[in-house]
Write a protein that holds these residues in place. Structure first.
Motif, PDB file in Angstrom:
ATOM      1  N   ASP A 155      14.680   8.850  13.573  1.00  4.22           N
ATOM      2  CA  ASP A 155      14.687   8.610  12.234  1.00  4.22           C
ATOM      3  C   ASP A 155      14.928   7.116  12.022  1.00  4.22           C
ATOM      4  O   ASP A 155      16.035   6.608  12.370  1.00  4.22           O
ATOM      5  CB  ASP A 155      15.799   9.521  11.448  1.00  4.22           C
ATOM      6  N   ASN A 181       5.988  -0.096  11.617  1.00  5.29           N
ATOM      7  CA  ASN A 181       4.967   0.690  10.808  1.00  5.29           C
ATOM      8  C   ASN A 181       5.768   1.648   9.865  1.00  5.29           C
ATOM      9  O   ASN A 181       5.125   1.846   8.691  1.00  5.29           O
ATOM     10  CB  ASN A 181       3.830   1.323  11.653  1.00  5.29           C
ATOM     11  N   TYR A 240      10.138   0.356  -3.635  1.00  4.72           N
ATOM     12  CA  TYR A 240       9.015   0.260  -2.574  1.00  4.72           C
ATOM     13  C   TYR A 240       8.504  -1.143  -2.496  1.00  4.72           C
ATOM     14  O   TYR A 240       8.451  -1.792  -1.308  1.00  4.72           O
ATOM     15  CB  TYR A 240       7.897   1.101  -2.692  1.00  4.72           C
ATOM     16  N   THR A 298      -5.020   7.453   4.017  1.00  2.04           N
ATOM     17  CA  THR A 298      -4.154   8.101   4.970  1.00  2.04           C
ATOM     18  C   THR A 298      -3.157   9.078   4.361  1.00  2.04           C
ATOM     19  O   THR A 298      -3.299   9.304   2.931  1.00  2.04           O
ATOM     20  CB  THR A 298      -2.929   7.073   5.743  1.00  2.04           C
ATOM     21  N   ASN A 332      -1.409   8.435   0.789  1.00  2.00           N
ATOM     22  CA  ASN A 332      -2.277   8.565  -0.430  1.00  2.00           C
ATOM     23  C   ASN A 332      -2.944   9.956  -0.933  1.00  2.00           C
ATOM     24  O   ASN A 332      -4.039   9.999  -1.557  1.00  2.00           O
ATOM     25  CB  ASN A 332      -3.552   7.551  -0.084  1.00  2.00           C
TER      26      ASN A 332
HETATM   27  P1  NAD Z   1       1.968   7.878   6.417  1.00  2.00           P
HETATM   28  O1  NAD Z   1       2.621   8.751   5.297  1.00  2.00           O
HETATM   29  O2  NAD Z   1       0.631   8.478   6.636  1.00  2.00           O
HETATM   30  O3  NAD Z   1       2.558   7.296   7.510  1.00  2.00           O
HETATM   31  C1  NAD Z   1       3.874   6.968   7.679  1.00  2.00           C
HETATM   32  C2  NAD Z   1       4.416   7.107   9.011  1.00  2.00           C
HETATM   33  O4  NAD Z   1       5.724   6.814   9.080  1.00  2.00           O
HETATM   34  C3  NAD Z   1       4.546   8.586   9.491  1.00  2.00           C
HETATM   35  O5  NAD Z   1       4.039   8.840  10.557  1.00  2.00           O
HETATM   36  C4  NAD Z   1       5.962   9.232   9.034  1.00  2.00           C
HETATM   37  O6  NAD Z   1       6.247  10.216   9.846  1.00  2.00           O
HETATM   38  C5  NAD Z   1       6.561   7.810   9.306  1.00  2.00           C
HETATM   39  N1  NAD Z   1       8.160   7.699   8.908  1.00  2.00           N
HETATM   40  C6  NAD Z   1       8.388   8.131   7.672  1.00  2.00           C
HETATM   41  N2  NAD Z   1       9.638   8.020   7.479  1.00  2.00           N
HETATM   42  C7  NAD Z   1       9.939   7.964   8.821  1.00  2.00           C
HETATM   43  C8  NAD Z   1      11.482   7.965   9.177  1.00  2.00           C
HETATM   44  N3  NAD Z   1      12.496   8.006   8.436  1.00  2.00           N
HETATM   45  N4  NAD Z   1      11.445   7.636  10.763  1.00  2.00           N
HETATM   46  C9  NAD Z   1      10.465   7.442  11.409  1.00  2.00           C
HETATM   47  N5  NAD Z   1       9.141   7.577  10.692  1.00  2.00           N
HETATM   48  C10 NAD Z   1       9.023   7.885   9.652  1.00  2.00           C
HETATM   49  O7  NAD Z   1       1.610   6.504   5.624  1.00  2.00           O
HETATM   50  P2  NAD Z   1       0.594   5.146   6.311  1.00  2.00           P
HETATM   51  O8  NAD Z   1      -0.282   5.063   5.112  1.00  2.00           O
HETATM   52  O9  NAD Z   1       0.111   5.645   7.475  1.00  2.00           O
HETATM   53  O10 NAD Z   1       1.740   4.202   6.183  1.00  2.00           O
HETATM   54  C11 NAD Z   1       2.059   3.294   7.257  1.00  2.00           C
HETATM   55  C12 NAD Z   1       2.647   2.191   6.818  1.00  2.00           C
HETATM   56  O11 NAD Z   1       1.653   1.461   6.046  1.00  2.00           O
HETATM   57  C13 NAD Z   1       3.726   2.085   5.938  1.00  2.00           C
HETATM   58  O12 NAD Z   1       4.729   1.315   6.194  1.00  2.00           O
HETATM   59  C14 NAD Z   1       3.145   1.932   4.603  1.00  2.00           C
HETATM   60  O13 NAD Z   1       4.065   1.501   3.490  1.00  2.00           O
HETATM   61  C15 NAD Z   1       1.993   0.926   4.861  1.00  2.00           C
HETATM   62  N6  NAD Z   1       1.113   0.959   3.666  1.00  2.00           N
HETATM   63  C16 NAD Z   1       0.200   1.942   3.715  1.00  2.00           C
HETATM   64  C17 NAD Z   1      -0.967   1.724   2.691  1.00  2.00           C
HETATM   65  C18 NAD Z   1      -1.860   2.746   2.501  1.00  2.00           C
HETATM   66  O14 NAD Z   1      -2.636   2.732   1.583  1.00  2.00           O
HETATM   67  N7  NAD Z   1      -1.883   3.820   3.336  1.00  2.00           N
HETATM   68  C19 NAD Z   1      -1.034   0.677   2.049  1.00  2.00           C
HETATM   69  C20 NAD Z   1       0.089  -0.443   2.094  1.00  2.00           C
HETATM   70  C21 NAD Z   1       0.895  -0.190   3.110  1.00  2.00           C
END
Ligand code: NAD
Length: 265
Positions: free
Chosen positions: A73, A100, A166, A201, A204
């Motif tokens: 975590d 990430n 955020y 992803t 969203n």
């Molecule tokens: P997602 O929700 O699909 O994936 C997030 C990942 O983080 C998941 O694998 C989840 O299990 C993991 N996670 C969350 N909390 C956790 C914790 N406490 N310990 C370990 N793992 C944890 O989202 P995503 O879109 O793949 O996001 C990945 C990154 O990209 C994030 O940092 C997000 O802020 C950033 N991001 C995403 C977008 C988008 O549009 N998808 C845009 C800008 C930034």
């Protein structure tokens, strides 16, 4: 094969952008640590894809990428430190850290609870801070250079009403990167931010199921589509490679032009 012989840890890589990054780094020859919090099946799926990619040869150089899954975590500093330690124990070293894992919580500013504020900050900023610190200690102890890539967001620059914690976390990530680029530069350690716009992803899901909001967003994206995890992963692979040795302290946007064209709906 830009990353043959390298070991990379990608936090939060059981789905979404993190999973895409793991697969791309493995395609480039790296061994990869796949971190998950609560979905081992997603991590196992990622691992199976890494192993299925098989060995590759390029210009007489052959390599087979291996993966390893670790539950941790990112909201707990103890678990973050244990994650880095276990990764190093398994592969013998760590060269690349991709911060990430990230979460967001929707609420008007005046309704944000302390628990939700802490949840966002602990994963998105505190976890990143201490993962990076533990990684840097390992590089110092082993007298090696390394690369840190943070997955930030267009919201390190762009306001996002109802997501203040955020935005604060990603704004904090921006200055963490600027500061560490200066502090770690003489050690040969680089750190950069990759800032996605709207990527398709699970984070969203609500947006993807709302045709009206999705349509309005797409009108703001000059390239006319949502991004895919691979769009982010290809830039991460470049920044993790020797081709990016002279790049540090910067943010690179992967947003189809959204940042320069954004209008609040
Ligand atoms: P997602 O929700 O699909 O994936 C997030 C990942 O983080 C998941 O694998 C989840 O299990 C993991 N996670 C969350 N909390 C956790 C914790 N406490 N310990 C370990 N793992 C944890 O989202 P995503 O879109 O793949 O996001 C990945 C990154 O990209 C994030 O940092 C997000 O802020 C950033 N991001 C995403 C977008 C988008 O549009 N998808 C845009 C800008 C930034």
């Amino acid at each position: 094969m830009k990353l043959a012989g390298k070991v990379a840890l990608v936090t939060g890589s059981s789905q979404g952008i993190g999973q895409g990054i793991v697969l791309r780094l493995a395609q480039e020859g790296a061994d990869v640590v796949i971190n998950y919090r609560s979905h081992p099946e997603g991590a196992e799926e990622t691992l199976a894809k890494v192993e299925a990619a098989g060995g590759k040869c390029y210009m007489a150089q052959c390599s087979q990428s291996h993966g390893y899954t670790v539950q941790a975590d990112l909201g707990s500093v103890d678990e973050v430190q244990q994650l880095i330690t276990e990764s190093i124990q398994h592969f013998g070293k760590l060269d690349i850290l991709v911060n990430n894992a990230g979460i967001e919580k929707h609420a008007p500013f005046w309704e944000v609870s302390e628990a939700d504020y802490d949840a966002v900050m602990n994963v998105n900023l505190k976890g990143v801070f201490f993962a990076t610190q533990t990684f840097v200690k390992h590089l110092l102890e082993t007298k090696r250079t390394g690369k840190i890539i943070n997955i930030s967001s267009v919201h390190e620059e762009l306001p996002f009403p109802n997501f203040t914690a955020y935005c604060a976390s990603k704004g904090g990530m921006k200055m963490l990167t600027r500061n560490l680029a200066v502090e770690l530069g003489s050690l040969g350690i680089t750190i950069n931010n990759v800032a996605p716009g709207a990527i398709e992803t699970p984070i969203n899901t609500k947006l993807l199921n709302n045709p009206e909001k999705l349509g309005a967003l797409l009108q703001n994206i000059p390239l006319g589509r949502l991004g895919q995890p691979q769009d982010v992963a290809s830039l991460v692979a470049f920044l993790a490679s020797a081709d990016a040795n002279y790049i540090t302290g910067s943010t690179f946007f992967v947003d189809g032009g959204l940042l320069w064209n954004y209008q609040e709906q």
